[in-house]
Motif scaffolding. Structure first.
Motif, PDB file in Angstrom:
ATOM      1  N   ARG A  16      -0.925  -9.146  -3.219  1.00 10.29           N
ATOM      2  CA  ARG A  16       0.213  -9.283  -2.292  1.00 10.29           C
ATOM      3  C   ARG A  16       1.327 -10.117  -2.910  1.00 10.29           C
ATOM      4  NH1 ARG A  16       0.807  -5.798  -0.852  1.00 10.29           N
ATOM      5  NH2 ARG A  16       2.034  -6.264   0.972  1.00 10.29           N
ATOM      6  N   GLY A  37       5.492  -9.569  -3.737  1.00  7.76           N
ATOM      7  CA  GLY A  37       6.716  -8.768  -3.781  1.00  7.76           C
ATOM      8  C   GLY A  37       7.871  -9.640  -4.218  1.00  7.76           C
ATOM      9  N   ALA A  59      10.879  -0.205  -5.331  1.00  5.86           N
ATOM     10  CA  ALA A  59       9.428  -0.368  -5.516  1.00  5.86           C
ATOM     11  C   ALA A  59       8.886   0.535  -6.638  1.00  5.86           C
ATOM     12  CB  ALA A  59       8.699  -0.067  -4.203  1.00  5.86           C
ATOM     13  N   TYR A  60       9.526   1.694  -6.816  1.00  5.39           N
ATOM     14  CA  TYR A  60       9.025   2.671  -7.798  1.00  5.39           C
ATOM     15  C   TYR A  60       9.915   2.784  -9.028  1.00  5.39           C
ATOM     16  CZ  TYR A  60       6.134   3.878  -3.839  1.00  5.39           C
ATOM     17  OH  TYR A  60       5.249   3.809  -2.797  1.00  5.39           O
ATOM     18  N   TYR A 100      10.655   4.677   3.827  1.00  7.98           N
ATOM     19  CA  TYR A 100       9.529   3.753   4.001  1.00  7.98           C
ATOM     20  C   TYR A 100       9.498   3.214   5.435  1.00  7.98           C
ATOM     21  CZ  TYR A 100       6.550  -0.278   2.700  1.00  7.98           C
ATOM     22  OH  TYR A 100       5.542  -1.202   2.592  1.00  7.98           O
ATOM     23  N   ASP A 128      15.593  -0.774  -2.167  1.00 10.34           N
ATOM     24  CA  ASP A 128      14.164  -0.926  -2.425  1.00 10.34           C
ATOM     25  C   ASP A 128      13.805  -0.121  -3.670  1.00 10.34           C
ATOM     26  OD1 ASP A 128      11.391  -1.030  -2.417  1.00 10.34           O
ATOM     27  OD2 ASP A 128      11.217  -0.791  -0.240  1.00 10.34           O
ATOM     28  N   THR A 135       8.112  -4.807  -6.444  1.00 10.37           N
ATOM     29  CA  THR A 135       6.779  -5.199  -5.993  1.00 10.37           C
ATOM     30  C   THR A 135       5.794  -5.193  -7.160  1.00 10.37           C
ATOM     31  OG1 THR A 135       4.962  -4.657  -4.495  1.00 10.37           O
ATOM     32  CG2 THR A 135       6.220  -2.806  -5.359  1.00 10.37           C
ATOM     33  N   GLY A 161       4.006  -9.764  -0.569  1.00  6.22           N
ATOM     34  CA  GLY A 161       4.404  -8.358  -0.600  1.00  6.22           C
ATOM     35  C   GLY A 161       5.899  -8.244  -0.352  1.00  6.22           C
ATOM     36  N   SER A 162       6.481  -7.059  -0.683  1.00  5.58           N
ATOM     37  CA  SER A 162       7.913  -6.865  -0.348  1.00  5.58           C
ATOM     38  C   SER A 162       8.083  -6.895   1.149  1.00  5.58           C
ATOM     39  CB  SER A 162       8.459  -5.519  -0.823  1.00  5.58           C
ATOM     40  OG  SER A 162       7.776  -5.029  -1.908  1.00  5.58           O
ATOM     41  N   ASP A 163       6.999  -6.618   1.861  1.00  3.46           N
ATOM     42  CA  ASP A 163       7.082  -6.593   3.317  1.00  3.46           C
ATOM     43  C   ASP A 163       7.560  -7.941   3.876  1.00  3.46           C
ATOM     44  OD1 ASP A 163       6.257  -3.994   3.169  1.00  3.46           O
ATOM     45  OD2 ASP A 163       4.186  -4.388   3.758  1.00  3.46           O
ATOM     46  N   TYR A 168      10.778  -0.660   7.282  1.00  2.00           N
ATOM     47  CA  TYR A 168      12.114  -1.125   7.705  1.00  2.00           C
ATOM     48  C   TYR A 168      12.228  -1.011   9.223  1.00  2.00           C
ATOM     49  CZ  TYR A 168      12.747   0.489   2.841  1.00  2.00           C
ATOM     50  OH  TYR A 168      12.571   0.751   1.510  1.00  2.00           O
ATOM     51  N   ASN A 213      10.579   6.859  -0.823  1.00  2.97           N
ATOM     52  CA  ASN A 213       9.256   7.157  -0.285  1.00  2.97           C
ATOM     53  C   ASN A 213       9.481   7.706   1.131  1.00  2.97           C
ATOM     54  OD1 ASN A 213       6.623   7.120   0.583  1.00  2.97           O
ATOM     55  ND2 ASN A 213       6.365   4.903   0.474  1.00  2.97           N
ATOM     56  N   SER A 241       2.868  -4.162  -6.447  1.00  3.24           N
ATOM     57  CA  SER A 241       1.842  -3.282  -5.869  1.00  3.24           C
ATOM     58  C   SER A 241       1.741  -1.900  -6.512  1.00  3.24           C
ATOM     59  CB  SER A 241       2.109  -3.075  -4.371  1.00  3.24           C
ATOM     60  OG  SER A 241       2.073  -4.299  -3.681  1.00  3.24           O
ATOM     61  N   LYS A 242       2.726  -1.455  -7.245  1.00  2.00           N
ATOM     62  CA  LYS A 242       2.719  -0.065  -7.723  1.00  2.00           C
ATOM     63  C   LYS A 242       2.502  -0.013  -9.232  1.00  2.00           C
ATOM     64  CE  LYS A 242       3.102   0.927  -3.505  1.00  2.00           C
ATOM     65  NZ  LYS A 242       4.281   0.914  -2.675  1.00  2.00           N
ATOM     66  N   CYS A 295      16.306   3.344  -0.430  1.00  2.00           N
ATOM     67  CA  CYS A 295      15.049   3.253  -1.175  1.00  2.00           C
ATOM     68  C   CYS A 295      15.126   4.283  -2.304  1.00  2.00           C
ATOM     69  CB  CYS A 295      13.893   3.566  -0.225  1.00  2.00           C
ATOM     70  SG  CYS A 295      12.261   3.489  -0.962  1.00  2.00           S
TER      71      CYS A 295
HETATM   72  C1  LIG Z   1       4.609   0.519  -1.552  1.00  2.00           C
HETATM   73  C2  LIG Z   1       6.007   0.169  -1.189  1.00  2.00           C
HETATM   74  C3  LIG Z   1       6.418  -1.159  -1.140  1.00  2.00           C
HETATM   75  C4  LIG Z   1       5.475  -2.258  -1.491  1.00  2.00           C
HETATM   76  O1  LIG Z   1       5.229  -3.107  -0.473  1.00  2.00           O
HETATM   77  P1  LIG Z   1       4.349  -4.420  -0.790  1.00  2.00           P
HETATM   78  O2  LIG Z   1       4.405  -5.138   0.507  1.00  2.00           O
HETATM   79  O3  LIG Z   1       5.046  -5.148  -1.909  1.00  2.00           O
HETATM   80  O4  LIG Z   1       2.982  -3.962  -1.187  1.00  2.00           O
HETATM   81  C5  LIG Z   1       7.737  -1.443  -0.849  1.00  2.00           C
HETATM   82  N1  LIG Z   1       8.613  -0.463  -0.602  1.00  2.00           N
HETATM   83  C6  LIG Z   1       8.247   0.823  -0.655  1.00  2.00           C
HETATM   84  C7  LIG Z   1       9.263   1.871  -0.437  1.00  2.00           C
HETATM   85  C8  LIG Z   1       6.944   1.174  -0.935  1.00  2.00           C
HETATM   86  O5  LIG Z   1       6.589   2.478  -0.957  1.00  2.00           O
END
Ligand SMILES: *Cc1c(COP(=O)(O)O)cnc(C)c1O
Length: 346
Positions: A214, A216, A178-179, A103, A176, A203, A76-78, A106, A151, A205-206, A147
């Motif tokens: 998982r 990123g 992600a979107y 988000y 970031d 990521t 994941g990006s996490d 962080y 988000n 994930s979206k 970001c």
């Molecule tokens: C959903 C999201 C992610 C994704 O996190 P993963 O760990 O890759 O699932 C990353 N940054 C933001 C701002 C998000 O909303």
């Protein structure tokens, strides 16, 4: 940008990383592997996966228009966010600056790593002011977190303001994205050569529809990517995830299709929300979700739960009083949400 050595923690700069069996052997011709204490049975799961995911990065590089050496893959990006703190920030000494609201990971990663987290409020339209953000930095600020689309607000940050932040800061600017598949703005990923101090997060994930596997990505100059590789767990991306990611890359035209459908659905849904009697404001969005201000977010949230529909209650987040965050679903799911809300009585 300061020289990288001044930004990186000394213990990380001088770290001698773990060298796995698969790191030490890099040839191509071998067929008998007796080096890693693996079980010879139960192929293909008996083998450790490639620690640097070379094949996957080759394909991803083409799609993302970067070099394989500019890619880090994480759980994941996490994982990438956490590694950034561990690479750059000395606990109890350094700090990071971030926009707010944004988000939540962080700040969680900053707290886990005992790094001061300074947040700077966006304006009431969730717009970025570069000068205010830069004013919050000092000589101990190692990173700035942005970001875009943001988000939970959903909007793109202004590109020129982001560039002011990048040019005005001597440390690392994490962007970031992600979107970004849902946004019309040019991704900063494509400007890696131009701005040496950025780390861009993406990521699976979206838009890619793979939150369950998982995976990123972080894109940055290869010297920064080398630091990620030094600090990460040796086999951080398992074999199953690497296989599923290949599948996802093969079906990448589905992603374009999904994004098109979701954007259409989002616009329909947002327009319908504006007609609801308890809706005060639908915020503009460049993502697959939108933020909506209602008369009483807690009450509507609970009502929707009682209908079996879960949205995200963001009403206790700064600048988001009485706001719900709505993820765009299938046409049927969106209609279910709307019909529940239309039959809501105070
Ligand atoms: C959903 C999201 C992610 C994704 O996190 P993963 O760990 O890759 O699932 C990353 N940054 C933001 C701002 C998000 O909303």
């Amino acid at each position: 940008m300061k020289p990288l050595q001044q930004l990186v923690r000394a213990n990380i700069w001088y770290l001698k990383p773990y060298s796995s069996a698969r790191d030490e052997y890099k040839g191509v011709d071998a067929s008998v592997f007796l080096d890693a204490n693996e079980n010879p049975y139960n192929a293909p799961y008996n083998r450790y996966p490639d620690p640097l995911q070379r094949d996957l990065k080759e394909e991803l590089a083409v799609i993302k228009q970067v070099l394989p050496s500019q890619i880090f893959l994480g759980n994941g990006s996490d994982e990438a966010i956490d590694l950034l703190f561990r690479i750059f920030c000395n606990p109890k000494e350094d700090n990071v600056v971030a926009i707010a609201p944004t988000y939540g990971m962080y700040k969680v990663c900053a707290d886990i790593n005992e790094v001061e987290y300074r947040s700077v409020l966006l304006d009431e339209n969730f717009a970025l002011n570069a000068e205010q953000l830069l004013n919050a930095t000092d000589q101990h600020t190692k990173m700035i977190f942005l970001c875009t689309p943001n988000n939970p607000s959903g909007n793109d940050l202004d590109r020129d303001e982001i560039i002011k932040v990048i040019n005005g800061f001597q440390g690392i600017v994490v962007i970031d994205e992600a979107y970004s598949d849902f946004s019309k703005q040019k991704p900063f990923r494509l400007d890696l050569m131009k701005y040496e101090n950025i780390v861009v997060l993406n990521t699976f994930s979206k838009a890619w529809g793979c939150a369950g596997i998982r995976l990123g990505m972080a894109f940055a100059g290869s010297e920064i990517i080398d630091l990620f590789n030094k600090v990460k767990y040796p086999y951080n991306i398992n074999l199953l995830t690497q296989h599923q990611a290949f599948d996802a890359l093969k079906r990448r035209y589905d992603v374009d299709k999904w994004v098109g459908v979701l954007m259409y659905e989002r616009n329909q849904l947002a327009a319908s929300f504006k007609e609801l009697p308890f809706c005060r404001k639908v915020y503009p969005t460049d993502a697959n979700f939108f933020l909506v201000k209602v008369d009483d977010a807690d009450v509507i949230y609970k009502y929707l739960v009682s209908c079996g529909i879960i949205v995200r209650n963001r009403s206790r987040v700064e600048l988001c009083g009485n706001c719900l965050r709505i993820t765009v679903g299938t046409t049927q799911e969106n209609n279910q949400l709307l019909s529940a809300l239309r039959s809501y009585k105070k």
